[in-house]
Design a protein around this motif. Sequence first.
Motif, PDB file in Angstrom:
ATOM      1  N   TYR A   1       4.936  -7.588  -7.071  1.00  0.00           N
ATOM      2  CA  TYR A   1       3.550  -7.375  -6.233  1.00  0.00           C
ATOM      3  C   TYR A   1       2.682  -6.711  -6.435  1.00  0.00           C
ATOM      4  O   TYR A   1       2.432  -5.812  -7.661  1.00  0.00           O
ATOM      5  N   GLN A   2       1.382  -6.399  -5.887  1.00  0.00           N
ATOM      6  CA  GLN A   2       0.437  -5.964  -6.252  1.00  0.00           C
ATOM      7  C   GLN A   2       1.000  -5.075  -5.909  1.00  0.00           C
ATOM      8  O   GLN A   2       1.274  -3.972  -4.219  1.00  0.00           O
TER       9      GLN A   2
ATOM     10  N   GLN B   1       7.796   6.331  -8.293  1.00  0.00           N
ATOM     11  CA  GLN B   1       8.579   5.482  -8.432  1.00  0.00           C
ATOM     12  C   GLN B   1       8.457   4.527  -7.560  1.00  0.00           C
ATOM     13  O   GLN B   1       9.411   3.741  -8.346  1.00  0.00           O
ATOM     14  N   LEU B   2       8.360   3.854  -6.585  1.00  0.00           N
ATOM     15  CA  LEU B   2       8.080   2.983  -5.470  1.00  0.00           C
ATOM     16  C   LEU B   2       6.872   1.945  -6.198  1.00  0.00           C
ATOM     17  O   LEU B   2       7.600   0.742  -5.861  1.00  0.00           O
ATOM     18  N   ALA B   3       6.069   2.976  -6.622  1.00  0.00           N
ATOM     19  CA  ALA B   3       5.368   2.007  -6.568  1.00  0.00           C
ATOM     20  C   ALA B   3       5.725   0.835  -8.469  1.00  0.00           C
ATOM     21  O   ALA B   3       5.410   0.366  -8.348  1.00  0.00           O
ATOM     22  N   ARG B   4       6.270   1.278  -9.206  1.00  0.00           N
ATOM     23  CA  ARG B   4       7.147   1.297 -10.719  1.00  0.00           C
ATOM     24  C   ARG B   4       7.948   0.085 -10.188  1.00  0.00           C
ATOM     25  O   ARG B   4       7.528  -0.835 -10.526  1.00  0.00           O
ATOM     26  N   LEU B   5       8.742   0.325  -9.494  1.00  0.00           N
ATOM     27  CA  LEU B   5       9.623  -0.858  -8.310  1.00  0.00           C
ATOM     28  C   LEU B   5       8.462  -2.217  -8.346  1.00  0.00           C
ATOM     29  O   LEU B   5       9.284  -2.964  -8.468  1.00  0.00           O
ATOM     30  N   ALA B   6       7.917  -1.869  -7.262  1.00  0.00           N
ATOM     31  CA  ALA B   6       6.968  -2.595  -6.958  1.00  0.00           C
ATOM     32  C   ALA B   6       6.683  -4.064  -7.789  1.00  0.00           C
ATOM     33  O   ALA B   6       6.244  -5.139  -8.328  1.00  0.00           O
TER      34      ALA B   6
ATOM     35  N   ALA C   1      -5.508   2.451  -7.607  1.00  0.00           N
ATOM     36  CA  ALA C   1      -5.650   3.437  -6.968  1.00  0.00           C
ATOM     37  C   ALA C   1      -7.304   3.615  -6.126  1.00  0.00           C
ATOM     38  O   ALA C   1      -8.051   2.867  -6.141  1.00  0.00           O
ATOM     39  N   ALA C   2      -6.843   4.250  -4.725  1.00  0.00           N
ATOM     40  CA  ALA C   2      -7.827   3.419  -3.663  1.00  0.00           C
ATOM     41  C   ALA C   2      -7.343   5.281  -2.954  1.00  0.00           C
ATOM     42  O   ALA C   2      -6.394   6.186  -3.590  1.00  0.00           O
ATOM     43  N   THR C   3      -7.909   5.042  -1.430  1.00  0.00           N
ATOM     44  CA  THR C   3      -8.273   6.125  -1.115  1.00  0.00           C
ATOM     45  C   THR C   3      -6.462   5.912  -0.080  1.00  0.00           C
ATOM     46  O   THR C   3      -6.406   4.617  -0.154  1.00  0.00           O
ATOM     47  N   PRO C   4      -6.065   6.776   1.176  1.00  0.00           N
ATOM     48  CA  PRO C   4      -4.753   6.168   1.534  1.00  0.00           C
ATOM     49  C   PRO C   4      -5.854   5.481   3.126  1.00  0.00           C
ATOM     50  O   PRO C   4      -5.235   4.569   2.933  1.00  0.00           O
ATOM     51  N   ALA C   5      -7.000   5.312   2.873  1.00  0.00           N
ATOM     52  CA  ALA C   5      -7.447   4.608   4.083  1.00  0.00           C
ATOM     53  C   ALA C   5      -7.618   2.608   3.991  1.00  0.00           C
ATOM     54  O   ALA C   5      -6.975   1.919   4.222  1.00  0.00           O
ATOM     55  N   GLU C   6      -7.993   3.288   2.030  1.00  0.00           N
ATOM     56  CA  GLU C   6      -8.390   1.255   1.469  1.00  0.00           C
ATOM     57  C   GLU C   6      -6.362   1.538   0.918  1.00  0.00           C
ATOM     58  O   GLU C   6      -6.382  -0.390   1.398  1.00  0.00           O
ATOM     59  N   ALA C   7      -5.861   1.436   0.360  1.00  0.00           N
ATOM     60  CA  ALA C   7      -4.156   1.506   0.595  1.00  0.00           C
ATOM     61  C   ALA C   7      -3.462   1.161   1.520  1.00  0.00           C
ATOM     62  O   ALA C   7      -2.921   0.002   1.538  1.00  0.00           O
ATOM     63  N   GLY C   8      -3.906   1.719   2.764  1.00  0.00           N
ATOM     64  CA  GLY C   8      -3.694   1.067   4.111  1.00  0.00           C
ATOM     65  C   GLY C   8      -3.915   0.078   4.585  1.00  0.00           C
ATOM     66  O   GLY C   8      -3.336  -1.116   5.072  1.00  0.00           O
ATOM     67  N   THR C   9      -5.164  -0.914   4.467  1.00  0.00           N
ATOM     68  CA  THR C   9      -6.194  -1.986   4.904  1.00  0.00           C
ATOM     69  C   THR C   9      -5.538  -2.472   3.959  1.00  0.00           C
ATOM     70  O   THR C   9      -5.377  -3.799   3.849  1.00  0.00           O
ATOM     71  N   ALA C  10      -5.409  -2.572   2.295  1.00  0.00           N
ATOM     72  CA  ALA C  10      -4.700  -3.638   1.637  1.00  0.00           C
ATOM     73  C   ALA C  10      -3.262  -4.068   1.753  1.00  0.00           C
ATOM     74  O   ALA C  10      -3.087  -5.038   1.433  1.00  0.00           O
ATOM     75  N   GLY C  11      -2.348  -2.668   2.339  1.00  0.00           N
ATOM     76  CA  GLY C  11      -1.320  -3.302   2.037  1.00  0.00           C
ATOM     77  C   GLY C  11      -0.866  -4.226   3.258  1.00  0.00           C
ATOM     78  O   GLY C  11      -1.261  -4.003   4.210  1.00  0.00           O
ATOM     79  N   ASP C  12       0.530  -4.840   2.838  1.00  0.00           N
ATOM     80  CA  ASP C  12       0.827  -5.923   3.667  1.00  0.00           C
ATOM     81  C   ASP C  12       1.818  -5.471   4.282  1.00  0.00           C
ATOM     82  O   ASP C  12       2.187  -5.425   5.660  1.00  0.00           O
ATOM     83  N   LEU C  13       2.093  -4.328   3.648  1.00  0.00           N
ATOM     84  CA  LEU C  13       3.547  -3.416   3.747  1.00  0.00           C
ATOM     85  C   LEU C  13       2.907  -1.940   3.315  1.00  0.00           C
ATOM     86  O   LEU C  13       2.071  -2.248   2.552  1.00  0.00           O
TER      87      LEU C  13
ATOM     88  N   GLY D   1       0.814  -1.294  -0.589  1.00  0.00           N
ATOM     89  CA  GLY D   1      -0.088   0.394   0.258  1.00  0.00           C
ATOM     90  C   GLY D   1       1.015   1.280  -0.138  1.00  0.00           C
ATOM     91  O   GLY D   1       1.430   1.355   0.637  1.00  0.00           O
ATOM     92  N   ILE D   2       0.781   2.072  -0.693  1.00  0.00           N
ATOM     93  CA  ILE D   2       0.526   3.208  -0.600  1.00  0.00           C
ATOM     94  C   ILE D   2       0.595   4.542  -1.038  1.00  0.00           C
ATOM     95  O   ILE D   2      -0.793   4.666  -1.192  1.00  0.00           O
TER      96      ILE D   2
END
Length: 217
Positions: A25-26, A15-20, A51-63, A5-6
């Motif tokens: 990674y998802q 940039q981190l999304a491109r690398l991931a 793309a999502a909201t910050p809360a959704e990105a936080g929820t979805a991320g394992d990291l 999640g970013i």
Amino acid sequence: MTTIGIIGAGMIGSQLARLAVKCGYQVVISNSRGPETLSTLVAELGPKARAATPAEAGTAGDLVVVTVPLKAYRAIPVEPLAGKIVIDTNNYYPQRDGHIPELDNESTTTAELLAAHLPTSKVVKAFNHIHAASLTTEGQPAGTKNRRALVIAGDDEAAKATVRTLIDQFGFDVVDAGPLKDGWRIQRDTPGFGPRRNAEEIRRDLAAAKRYNETRS
Ligand SMILES: NC(=O)c1ccc[n+]([C@@H]2O[C@H](COP(=O)([O-])OP(=O)(O)OC[C@H]3O[C@@H](n4cnc5c(N)ncnc54)[C@H](OP(=O)(O)O)[C@@H]3O)[C@@H](O)[C@H]2O)c1
């Protein structure tokens, strides 16, 4: 770990999304203006990203990566990040972020501020001292002679091990600066902040770093 999640989709977040994505990674990425403003980036990133909201990105991320202007750190959602590894890329620029007294008097550090805001998250400082553009141009396979090294700092050894693996996958050696409170050794204006350094060189930079108060006459 399969999903990153970013929170923050600017120069570093994208940039981190491109690398991931490149590393398999998802990615769930977010900004302040809403997912619909990230359609071009998500189209570029391809089917592994949304793309999502910050809360959704936080929820979805394992990291979860927090990569926003420091002044916005209090807006980072707390509950979705509870118990998770959180990478903090943020730096303090008073002209951008306004003055933060605890940072001006050096009673804390940028990552400790975020950790206080996210009390059960395992915060690891990383990616704060490399220019965004270099993230996708300077990575090299593990074992490459004179490979660029990036610094981490954090209080949770298992979290640091996970971030170490991620950074290695992204193309960089890793040097551990120690606990979160020692993350200042790679903050803005220290010797290791910005230039390309291998592991041995950046260890020297960390040792030579001075607090702002020490450098003021
Ligand atoms: N640029 C570099 O080379 C570099 C290198 C190392 C570290 N850093 C540090 O890393 C952090 C990010 O830098 P950057 O250059 O990527 O910044 P940036 O290009 O200005 O992007 C900032 C991102 O944060 C988002 N954001 C702002 N407030 C937010 C909030 N409340 N919730 C969710 N997202 C929010 C912005 O979204 P909107 O656009 O929708 O407002 C934008 O996507 C900063 O602390 C910076 O100092 C930067």
